[in-house]
Design a protein around this motif. Structure first.
Motif, PDB file in Angstrom:
ATOM      1  N   ILE A   1      22.368  47.548  69.171  1.00 54.44           N
ATOM      2  CA  ILE A   1      23.656  48.248  69.143  1.00 54.44           C
ATOM      3  C   ILE A   1      24.116  48.447  67.700  1.00 54.44           C
ATOM      4  CG2 ILE A   1      26.080  48.114  69.813  1.00 54.44           C
ATOM      5  CD1 ILE A   1      25.191  46.467  72.240  1.00 54.44           C
TER       6      ILE A   1
ATOM      7  N   ARG B   1      28.906  50.482  75.379  1.00 53.72           N
ATOM      8  CA  ARG B   1      28.587  49.407  76.322  1.00 53.72           C
ATOM      9  C   ARG B   1      29.815  48.758  76.943  1.00 53.72           C
ATOM     10  NH1 ARG B   1      24.315  50.993  74.453  1.00 53.72           N
ATOM     11  NH2 ARG B   1      22.344  49.849  74.187  1.00 53.72           N
TER      12      ARG B   1
ATOM     13  N   GLY C   1      26.843  44.664  76.163  1.00 56.78           N
ATOM     14  CA  GLY C   1      25.417  44.864  76.379  1.00 56.78           C
ATOM     15  C   GLY C   1      24.766  43.599  76.894  1.00 56.78           C
ATOM     16  N   ARG C   2      23.472  43.475  76.672  1.00 55.86           N
ATOM     17  CA  ARG C   2      22.732  42.320  77.188  1.00 55.86           C
ATOM     18  C   ARG C   2      22.640  41.209  76.149  1.00 55.86           C
ATOM     19  NH1 ARG C   2      17.711  42.058  75.015  1.00 55.86           N
ATOM     20  NH2 ARG C   2      16.917  43.933  73.983  1.00 55.86           N
TER      21      ARG C   2
END
Length: 286
Positions: free
Chosen positions: A223, A91, A215-216
């Motif tokens: 993850i 990511r 990432g989000r």
């Protein structure tokens, strides 16, 4: 030159001669890490697109296993690094991946919280007591991570916190080691093989750019579960039984089998990992 040939040279010329001092004096194996970076081994698993070796967990585990037979501290540092790099590869941004590939960047894990010797109980798998608060393009991270390998020595840490949007879930951040108010306390705790710089790491708070989120928001647990944990399982198993007390990289409940699991303190069903850095020169300056 193959990665195995490069590793053999580094182990013989740099790691082995310093291994006794590393263990006896508890000295972080800085020369070994620098040599591993220069030989391309820190970037072994980074995509070739960014100049890395493009190899996977099997080759990383081979590096860890061979290193553990010579210097347990260096092997544990590599284990934390490769696991963090796996998350960054999945990511992360291009700059940090390029720095890792070039051998100028040591990554670590700062995920584990609470537990014996700390204030408070173990934090359950998939949760965090660390707090993140956003102000425009800046995020303030506040928390205390325990048993962070290469604490005060790595160039960045994979840090977990509660999401910005609410109390449930996890968010991951790649926190630069030079960030102000990221520090190893005066009584840093310990654990891990002598010389691995395994310690507590504190953010009180640390201000980072919002774009270091990995990432989000709230997506960190996925993850950890799908990327970091499988790498730690393989890398931990590669270390074997001879390293000594665990660095407790995974939190309580992390179901890990294999002899190397005990070395890293991986147990049960929980996943809260760890790593940090005192203000210090980066690998680029060594």
């Amino acid at each position: 030159m193959s990665y195995r040939s490069s590793l053999s040279a580094v182990l013989a010329e740099v790691v082995a001669p310093a291994a006794e001092v590393t263990v006896r004096e508890g000295r972080f194996p800085r020369a070994a890490v620098t040599a591993l970076g220069r030989s391309g081994l820190l970037g072994l698993t980074v995509s070739p697109e960014f100049g890395g070796g493009g190899l996977g967990p099997a080759e990383a585990a081979d590096v860890v296993a061979r290193t553990a037979r010579v210097c347990p501290a260096t092997a544990v540092v590599l284990t934390s690094h490769f696991a963090a790099v796996a998350a960054i590869e999945s990511r992360g941004g291009s700059w940090v991946r390029g720095e890792i590939a070039a051998g100028r960047h040591l990554a670590g894990l700062a995920l584990n919280e609470g537990g014996p010797g700390e204030q408070g109980a173990e934090v359950p798998y998939g949760m965090s007591c660390s707090v993140a608060t956003r102000f425009a393009d800046v995020v303030a991270l506040r928390g205390r991570k325990r048993r962070v390998v290469a604490s005060g020595e790595a160039d960045s840490y994979l840090w977990s916190s509660r999401p910005l949007a609410g109390p449930d879930g996890l968010t991951l951040w790649v926190v630069p080691a030079q960030a102000p108010d990221l520090f190893v306390p005066a009584r840093p705790g310990g654990g891990g093989p002598s010389g691995s710089a395994t310690s507590t790491l504190c953010a009180d708070p640390v201000l980072v750019p919002a774009d270091v989120m990995l990432g989000r928001d709230g997506g960190g647990f996925d993850i950890l579960l799908r990327t970091v944990r499988p790498w730690l399982l393989e890398l931990g198993a590669a270390i074997g039984d001879d390293v000594g007390p665990g660095a407790d990289v995974l939190g309580p409940g992390a179901d890990v089998s294999g002899s190397g699991a005990d070395v890293l303190g991986l147990r049960g069903e929980d996943l809260a990992l760890g790593s940090g850095r005192r203000p210090a020169d980066s690998l680029a300056a060594t």
